[in-house]
Design an enzyme around this catalytic site. Structure first.
Site, PDB file in Angstrom:
ATOM      1  CG  HIS A   1      -4.375   0.611   5.947  1.00 50.05           C
ATOM      2  ND1 HIS A   1      -3.686  -0.853   6.165  1.00 50.05           N
ATOM      3  CD2 HIS A   1      -3.844   0.963   7.205  1.00 50.05           C
ATOM      4  CE1 HIS A   1      -3.243  -1.385   7.529  1.00 50.05           C
ATOM      5  NE2 HIS A   1      -3.657   0.211   8.299  1.00 50.05           N
TER       6      HIS A   1
ATOM      7  CD  GLU B   1      -8.544   1.092   4.009  1.00 48.02           C
ATOM      8  OE1 GLU B   1      -7.323   0.970   3.190  1.00 48.02           O
ATOM      9  OE2 GLU B   1      -8.056   0.134   5.657  1.00 48.02           O
TER      10      GLU B   1
ATOM     11  CD  GLU C   1      -1.975  -1.436   2.466  1.00 48.43           C
ATOM     12  OE1 GLU C   1      -2.461  -0.955   3.294  1.00 48.43           O
ATOM     13  OE2 GLU C   1      -3.244  -2.973   2.412  1.00 48.43           O
TER      14      GLU C   1
END
Length: 375
Positions: free
Chosen positions: A259, A335, A169
């Site tokens: 992330h 995210e 990531e």
């Protein structure tokens, strides 16, 4: 024609490459793990024809839904990455591309090299407000590096950001680069005001071993670090063990764990509503922080995301859940997409390294707006 992945974060297996129109590839699994999805390799061929590269085991990868509406990234100079035509038929991921130069790199997302990581942390330490600390070493012997920015004080909030527990990531470290660059900008009013109110502890790369090895999700022992926070060990997860020990020593008033999500084409946050101690104050902090982000940047949204945990049912092996419960503080998983942000699509680069970095810069404004409410 030559295909290679023998470099930092490289990952590909060549099944056959005798014909440019039929290049057969597979992604290697993370060491001692069944996870795989990250790929990064170089194609060298002086033919200017269309090359058809097929990753034949994409259909059994960790997050198959991540391949739908996905386009791989490519670069000639390893600095500027762009999207290339990519198709997924349920089993095979096929990239079609006619190179304009002799060599081209392909990757799952714009890589963030270990060398660039070293540049990031060592350039940061040159700032008068920043101290580079080494918490210990990984299983492969690499440093677990921490940047402390600002000074402690009785009234100072303690804010932690961790990134790249999952090494594939890479957008997470691009995010951190943007955040750190702005936090250390002495001409930035929000940064200066924040450092009057808070001290920051920043871990730009929680998993340097997995990053160099070309892993998607695990460290050198095949361990998913974001499932280790309840009971880490020096034998299996020294990265989490040492960061957690430092957190226990400093305390935490806010934690963001950065992330990337393979499937969802948006930026979002995941809170810790399922932890045992979750209460109205915690809910208000979370709601206020999301409202601030929505007001700051159109890159963020709060409609799509993960299903919320039921009360008391949070998985405390995850970083944000463990931190939120241990310190009774605002703790979010942030995210970003591997694909594009469908709210603001860019068909040339999709969600990118530069956009991740800018999102990191925006995050500083959000922290500035909420810092007074953290304790």
């Amino acid at each position: 024609m030559h295909i290679s992945s023998q470099f930092d974060s490289g990952n590909i297996k060549v099944i056959s490459a005798d014909d440019a129109s039929n290049i057969r590839l597979a992604i290697n699994k993370d060491h001692q793990s069944d996870f795989y999805q990250w790929f990064h390799f170089k194609l060298h061929n002086n033919q200017r024809c269309e090359h058809v590269l097929t990753i034949e085991n994409a259909g059994q990868s960790a997050y198959v839904e991540g391949w739908h509406d996905y386009q791989a990234v490519a670069s000639y100079d390893r600095e500027h990455w762009f999207r290339v035509p990519t198709e997924f038929d349920g089993q095979n991921l096929t990239i079609r591309f006619a190179p304009e130069y002799d060599a081209v790199y392909f990757a799952y997302f714009a890589p963030y090299s270990y060398e660039r990581h070293q540049d990031l942390i060592h350039n940061a330490q040159l700032d008068i407000d920043c101290q580079l600390q080494i918490l210990g070493q990984t299983l492969d012997g690499r440093d677990i590096s921490l940047l402390k920015v600002g000074e402690e004080g009785a009234d100072k909030k303690v804010i932690w950001l961790t990134a790249r527990q999952h090494p594939g990531e890479t957008m997470a470290e691009w995010f951190m680069e943007g955040f750190i660059d702005r936090l250390l900008d002495e001409d930035d009013g929000a940064a200066r005001a924040l450092l009057n109110k808070a001290v920051f502890y920043l871990v730009p790369n929680m998993n340097p071993d997995g990053s160099v090895r070309g892993h998607l999700r695990t460290n050198a022992a095949g361990v998913n670090l974001n499932r280790e926070w309840a009971d880490p060990s020096m034998e299996n997860s020294p990265e989490v063990y040492l960061v957690r020990e430092k957190m226990l020593a400093t305390g935490v008033d806010m934690h963001l764990d950065i992330h990337g999500d393979e499937a969802l084409p948006v930026n979002f946050v995941a809170g810790c509503e399922g932890i045992p101690s979750y209460d109205q104050r915690h809910r208000s902090l979370e709601d206020n922080f999301k409202a601030i982000l929505l007001a700051i940047t159109p890159e963020f949204q709060d409609v799509k995301g993960y299903e919320k945990d039921q009360p008391g049912q949070a998985n405390l092996t995850l970083a944000s859940n463990w931190v939120g419960e241990q310190f009774k503080c605002l703790a979010y998983t942030v995210e970003m997409p591997f694909k594009d942000n469908e709210l603001l699509p860019d068909h040339s680069v999709g969600w990118s390294d530069n956009r991740s970095s800018l999102f990191g810069r925006d995050m500083l404004t959000a922290i500035y707006r909420i810092v007074d409410d953290l304790r």
